[in-house]
Design a protein around this motif. Structure first.
Motif, PDB file in Angstrom:
ATOM      1  N   ALA A   1       0.837  -1.209   0.000  1.00  0.00           N
ATOM      2  CA  ALA A   1       0.000   0.000   0.000  1.00  0.00           C
ATOM      3  C   ALA A   1       0.869   1.256   0.000  1.00  0.00           C
ATOM      4  O   ALA A   1       0.580   2.216  -0.731  1.00  0.00           O
ATOM      5  N   ALA A   2       1.948   1.249   0.773  1.00  0.00           N
ATOM      6  CA  ALA A   2       2.831   2.427   0.813  1.00  0.00           C
ATOM      7  C   ALA A   2       3.481   2.625  -0.561  1.00  0.00           C
ATOM      8  O   ALA A   2       3.623   3.759  -1.037  1.00  0.00           O
ATOM      9  N   THR A   3       3.844   1.514  -1.213  1.00  0.00           N
ATOM     10  CA  THR A   3       4.464   1.607  -2.547  1.00  0.00           C
ATOM     11  C   THR A   3       3.454   2.107  -3.570  1.00  0.00           C
ATOM     12  O   THR A   3       3.759   2.974  -4.396  1.00  0.00           O
ATOM     13  N   TRP A   4       2.243   1.564  -3.510  1.00  0.00           N
ATOM     14  CA  TRP A   4       1.184   2.015  -4.425  1.00  0.00           C
ATOM     15  C   TRP A   4       0.989   3.529  -4.282  1.00  0.00           C
ATOM     16  O   TRP A   4       0.897   4.263  -5.264  1.00  0.00           O
ATOM     17  N   PHE A   5       0.952   3.973  -3.038  1.00  0.00           N
ATOM     18  CA  PHE A   5       0.738   5.392  -2.732  1.00  0.00           C
ATOM     19  C   PHE A   5       1.844   6.248  -3.370  1.00  0.00           C
ATOM     20  O   PHE A   5       1.577   7.247  -4.043  1.00  0.00           O
ATOM     21  N   ALA A   6       3.103   5.818  -3.192  1.00  0.00           N
ATOM     22  CA  ALA A   6       4.229   6.583  -3.736  1.00  0.00           C
ATOM     23  C   ALA A   6       4.187   6.608  -5.266  1.00  0.00           C
ATOM     24  O   ALA A   6       4.420   7.646  -5.892  1.00  0.00           O
ATOM     25  N   LEU A   7       3.836   5.458  -5.871  1.00  0.00           N
ATOM     26  CA  LEU A   7       3.745   5.406  -7.340  1.00  0.00           C
ATOM     27  C   LEU A   7       2.597   6.291  -7.836  1.00  0.00           C
ATOM     28  O   LEU A   7       2.729   7.022  -8.818  1.00  0.00           O
TER      29      LEU A   7
ATOM     30  N   GLN B   1      -5.344  -3.236  -6.403  1.00  0.00           N
ATOM     31  CA  GLN B   1      -4.261  -2.478  -7.060  1.00  0.00           C
ATOM     32  C   GLN B   1      -2.879  -2.729  -6.441  1.00  0.00           C
ATOM     33  O   GLN B   1      -1.871  -2.560  -7.119  1.00  0.00           O
ATOM     34  N   ILE B   2      -2.839  -3.117  -5.189  1.00  0.00           N
ATOM     35  CA  ILE B   2      -1.524  -3.321  -4.552  1.00  0.00           C
ATOM     36  C   ILE B   2      -0.892  -4.660  -4.938  1.00  0.00           C
ATOM     37  O   ILE B   2       0.226  -4.958  -4.544  1.00  0.00           O
ATOM     38  N   ARG B   3      -1.640  -5.494  -5.699  1.00  0.00           N
ATOM     39  CA  ARG B   3      -1.116  -6.830  -6.064  1.00  0.00           C
ATOM     40  C   ARG B   3      -0.543  -6.867  -7.485  1.00  0.00           C
ATOM     41  O   ARG B   3      -0.216  -7.940  -7.993  1.00  0.00           O
TER      42      ARG B   3
ATOM     43  N   ALA C   1     -13.303 -12.382   2.548  1.00  0.00           N
ATOM     44  CA  ALA C   1     -12.354 -12.698   1.468  1.00  0.00           C
ATOM     45  C   ALA C   1     -10.918 -12.361   1.849  1.00  0.00           C
ATOM     46  O   ALA C   1     -10.002 -12.595   1.083  1.00  0.00           O
ATOM     47  N   GLY C   2     -10.703 -11.768   3.022  1.00  0.00           N
ATOM     48  CA  GLY C   2      -9.347 -11.384   3.408  1.00  0.00           C
ATOM     49  C   GLY C   2      -9.343  -9.971   3.951  1.00  0.00           C
ATOM     50  O   GLY C   2     -10.389  -9.442   4.326  1.00  0.00           O
ATOM     51  N   MET C   3      -8.168  -9.375   3.962  1.00  0.00           N
ATOM     52  CA  MET C   3      -8.056  -8.029   4.500  1.00  0.00           C
ATOM     53  C   MET C   3      -8.194  -7.026   3.362  1.00  0.00           C
ATOM     54  O   MET C   3      -7.473  -7.103   2.377  1.00  0.00           O
ATOM     55  N   SER C   4      -9.140  -6.091   3.497  1.00  0.00           N
ATOM     56  CA  SER C   4      -9.232  -5.009   2.514  1.00  0.00           C
ATOM     57  C   SER C   4      -8.329  -3.877   2.988  1.00  0.00           C
ATOM     58  O   SER C   4      -8.254  -3.592   4.181  1.00  0.00           O
ATOM     59  N   VAL C   5      -7.650  -3.258   2.035  1.00  0.00           N
ATOM     60  CA  VAL C   5      -6.663  -2.224   2.364  1.00  0.00           C
ATOM     61  C   VAL C   5      -7.104  -0.894   1.774  1.00  0.00           C
ATOM     62  O   VAL C   5      -7.433  -0.823   0.579  1.00  0.00           O
ATOM     63  N   PHE C   6      -7.096   0.133   2.592  1.00  0.00           N
ATOM     64  CA  PHE C   6      -7.501   1.466   2.136  1.00  0.00           C
ATOM     65  C   PHE C   6      -6.347   2.445   2.331  1.00  0.00           C
ATOM     66  O   PHE C   6      -5.740   2.473   3.397  1.00  0.00           O
ATOM     67  N   VAL C   7      -6.064   3.218   1.292  1.00  0.00           N
ATOM     68  CA  VAL C   7      -5.086   4.304   1.384  1.00  0.00           C
ATOM     69  C   VAL C   7      -5.879   5.595   1.287  1.00  0.00           C
ATOM     70  O   VAL C   7      -6.558   5.831   0.287  1.00  0.00           O
ATOM     71  N   ASN C   8      -5.795   6.389   2.338  1.00  0.00           N
ATOM     72  CA  ASN C   8      -6.559   7.638   2.396  1.00  0.00           C
ATOM     73  C   ASN C   8      -8.006   7.408   1.934  1.00  0.00           C
ATOM     74  O   ASN C   8      -8.531   8.115   1.085  1.00  0.00           O
ATOM     75  N   LEU C   9      -8.594   6.367   2.507  1.00  0.00           N
ATOM     76  CA  LEU C   9     -10.000   5.989   2.313  1.00  0.00           C
ATOM     77  C   LEU C   9     -10.322   5.378   0.938  1.00  0.00           C
ATOM     78  O   LEU C   9     -11.456   5.025   0.671  1.00  0.00           O
ATOM     79  N   VAL C  10      -9.338   5.242   0.059  1.00  0.00           N
ATOM     80  CA  VAL C  10      -9.563   4.588  -1.241  1.00  0.00           C
ATOM     81  C   VAL C  10      -9.221   3.106  -1.102  1.00  0.00           C
ATOM     82  O   VAL C  10      -8.155   2.756  -0.586  1.00  0.00           O
TER      83      VAL C  10
END
Ligand code: DC
Length: 225
Positions: free
Chosen positions: A41-47, A89-91, A75-84
């Motif tokens: 998620a941190a990498t997605w954010f930077a990209l 997308q992180i995979r 289904a697993g853990m959902s990940v949100f970056v700044n509520l998105v």
């Protein structure tokens, strides 16, 4: 039982950690931490911000504006970056192949450690990643190191990529796995390693249920569950 229990599972990508950790957590009634998702998620954010990932100072500065949030779903853990919701997308390969820029930085890692340790504050936890037993939860009473052959790991990764719509040549996947292994194991900060005292499990020829049975047996024999 008094206090909270953390069980760590470390190992290379594709060793089956995520699936096993999630199912083990479910069966024990523990919370589940996929620490790789935090690096993703941190990498997605930077990209997404168009940053030059080799510029760690700039990435760190941008991370002041990073807010991570997680939701456990069936289904697993959902990940949100700044509520998105960035769970899918992180995979992608672009993210997978760029993570090392952040994962190699001690400063980035210490920024992300708080998100990880917070998972263990109020809940019994199964935590999976590369440095769970060695750095993030060194006092965990039960640590596992899960591995599998390159062929098996590449096949699992291929399936995972297909699920996010990417069709990649099998040999290319193997190559990428080897490159990531090399990066994960040889970085200076918190490299992938077998934590001291960890129980080693080779999942190449085991069904998920068999791996979980071994893990549950270890937890029982230590009086943790
Ligand atoms: O488990 P995964 O494939 O989703 O992890 C993605 C990347 O994140 C992996 O190549 C290295 C990094 N990572 C890390 O440095 N430390 C962790 N605890 C978990 C993942």
């Amino acid at each position: 039982m008094a206090g909270k229990t953390t069980i760590t599972i470390d190992g290379p990508g594709g060793s089956g950690k995520s699936t096993v950790a999630r199912r083990l957590a479910d069966s024990l009634g523990f919370a589940f931490l996929d620490s790789g998702a935090i690096y993703r998620a941190a990498t997605w954010f930077a990209l997404d911000q168009g940053l030059d990932l080799t510029d760690t100072a700039r990435v760190l500065q941008a991370m002041d504006g990073l807010s991570l949030h997680f939701e456990q779903t069936p289904a697993g853990m959902s990940v949100f970056v700044n509520l998105v919701d960035v769970t899918g997308q992180i995979r992608t390969r672009e993210v997978s192949n760029s993570i090392f820029h952040l994962a190699n930085s001690g400063e980035v890692r210490s920024r992300l450690i708080g998100y990880q340790q917070a998972f263990a504050q109020d809940a019994d936890l199964v935590a999976e990643g590369r440095d769970m037993g060695s750095v993030v939860f060194p006092d965990a009473p039960l640590k596992f190191y899960l591995m599998a052959s390159l062929e098996i790991r590449a096949r699992r990764r291929q399936r995972e990529l297909e699920q996010v719509g990417e069709q990649i040549n099998f040999e290319a996947i193997k190559e990428e796995i080897l490159i990531r292994d090399e990066r994960d194991s040889n970085r200076e900060v918190a490299p992938l390693c077998k934590p001291e005292g960890a129980v080693v499990i080779d999942s190449s020829d085991l069904e998920i249920q068999q791996v979980i049975a071994v893990m549950t047996g270890e937890a029982r024999s230590r009086g943790l569950v």
